[in-house]
Scaffold this active site. Structure first.
Site, short mmCIF file in Angstrom:
data_model
loop_
_atom_site.label_atom_id
_atom_site.label_comp_id
_atom_site.label_asym_id
_atom_site.label_seq_id
_atom_site.Cartn_x
_atom_site.Cartn_y
_atom_site.Cartn_z
N ASP A 58 -4.67 7.90 7.54
CA ASP A 58 -4.63 7.17 8.80
C ASP A 58 -3.91 8.03 9.84
O ASP A 58 -3.32 9.05 9.53
CB ASP A 58 -3.99 5.80 8.64
CG ASP A 58 -2.57 5.84 8.13
OD1 ASP A 58 -1.93 6.90 8.23
OD2 ASP A 58 -2.08 4.81 7.63
N ASP A 112 -8.78 -0.66 2.57
CA ASP A 112 -7.53 -0.17 1.99
C ASP A 112 -6.49 -1.26 2.13
O ASP A 112 -6.54 -2.06 3.07
CB ASP A 112 -7.04 1.10 2.71
CG ASP A 112 -6.30 0.76 4.00
OD1 ASP A 112 -5.05 0.71 3.97
OD2 ASP A 112 -6.95 0.51 5.03
N HIS A 161 -2.96 -2.48 -13.93
CA HIS A 161 -3.88 -3.61 -14.07
C HIS A 161 -4.48 -4.00 -12.73
O HIS A 161 -5.70 -4.21 -12.62
CB HIS A 161 -3.19 -4.83 -14.68
CG HIS A 161 -4.04 -6.07 -14.59
ND1 HIS A 161 -5.10 -6.31 -15.44
CD2 HIS A 161 -4.03 -7.09 -13.68
CE1 HIS A 161 -5.70 -7.43 -15.08
NE2 HIS A 161 -5.07 -7.93 -14.02
#
Length: 361
Positions: free
Chosen positions: A92, A266, A335
């Site tokens: 960014d 994102d 996870h």
């Protein structure tokens, strides 16, 4: 080296799936980009991030320009080598962090002057400097410098901000060094005003960026207003170029945005939530700190192939998180990133089959 290109392979209504080809390999879309703010995805090895199915990472110009500096990173071989990641990296522009994190931030036509949140040193970030830093880092996808319009904003406030972003986009584009396989995305602004979003898109499309981001959302306007903007904003952008919704990462928001024509996302949600003991599953979120998991010998998800689910029980994860062990953050983050990549894979499969999304997590 491959040219930067976006190939749409399947489309269902407004949702698209395809491949973006870059100098650092291919990425499947719709794509979720884990956030590696300071050159690392927190609590994860880069190779572990790749194992979750991620094709691309996000890095942050503001943080990397302060520590360890872009000049040091380029001397060490560029960001890809520095952090041992050979796939695409999007950076960014740094503007959002400057305006939200730094002290005594001042926005002018030239750019943004600010004091470092680390030690108070004074800096000036301009469209040219932001683009230069991203070039030094070796970013696969560079973002144009913009002002993220705060919410709420009046029409006139949003218009003034959007026009500044357009002028900065011109300067960013002029400063961008074109190389085969690399890209620069422009960022459309305009808050929640359709007229301004349309004008912003029109102005930026004339600059012929390789892709376009929709900025200024997920800043407090709520899902209803965000989806209202997404009902029209993507339609103002070229069909044959990637569309990136910045900073959006709740599963239900991703699904809703994909159905409105968005290709890239994102967010820090999966990593930050993991470090705080929250797991995402197909059945909803799990707060592993809850005492009811202290004796639960089952995995977070039976059909998840991440190490946390293959090898450990909810009781063990509960124990690790409650006592503050680093392994707890690692396993929960692993996870969550696996969950998000599985979600994107499921979304791509539904688009390929021409099916409406009948799930929200």
């Amino acid at each position: 080296m491959s040219k930067f290109s976006f190939n749409i392979h399947h489309q269902h209504k407004k949702a698209r799936s395809g491949i973006i080809v870059t100098a650092h390999g291919e990425m499947r879309t719709p794509a979720f980009m884990p956030v590696g703010t300071r050159g690392t995805v927190k609590a994860m090895l880069p190779e572990s991030v790749a194992e979750t199915g991620a094709d691309i990472l996000l890095g942050n110009t503001y943080h990397l320009m302060l520590q360890p500096t872009a000049e040091r990173i380029v001397q060490l071989g560029g960001l890809h080598k520095f952090m041992n990641w050979d796939k695409p990296i999007l950076t960014d522009s740094g503007g959002f962090q400057v305006m939200s994190l730094s002290k005594l931030c001042k926005i002018t036509e030239e750019g943004v002057s600010f004091s470092s949140h680390i030690n108070g040193d004074k800096y000036m970030l301009t469209p040219e400097r932001s683009t230069e830093i991203q070039y030094l880092l070796g970013s696969t996808i560079t973002m144009a410098f913009d002002e993220c319009t705060p919410y709420p904003a009046t029409f006139e406030e949003a218009k003034t901000s959007m026009q500044l972003t357009t002028r900065w986009a011109n300067r960013s584009r002029n400063a961008f060094v074109k190389r085969e396989g690399y890209a620069q995305f422009g960022i459309i602004q305009g808050s929640v005003y359709e007229e301004l979003r349309e004008q912003s898109a029109k102005d930026l499309v004339e600059l012929d960026f390789e892709g376009y981001a929709i900025g200024g959302l997920a800043v407090g306007e709520g899902q209803e207003l965000m989806f209202k903007v997404l009902d029209y904003a993507p339609e103002f952008l070229p069909q044959n170029k990637p569309r990136y919704l910045m900073g959006v990462g709740k599963p239900v928001d991703i699904i809703g945005a994909v159905s409105r024509g968005i290709d890239m996302f994102d967010c820090v949600i999966p990593t930050r939530s993991g470090r705080n003991g929250q797991a995402f599953t197909k059945y909803g979120t799990v707060n592993i700190r809850n005492s009811k998991y202290a004796d639960d010998n089952k995995p977070l998800e039976h059909d998840c192939l991440c190490p946390a689910c293959r090898n450990y029980s909810k009781a063990y994860l509960h124990h690790l998180v409650r006592i503050g062990e680093i392994l707890g953050s690692m396993l929960m983050t692993w996870h969550n990133l696996t969950y998000f990549q599985n979600l994107m894979s499921r979304i791509r499969a539904y688009i390929k089959l021409g099916k409406d999304f009948d799930f929200d997590s």
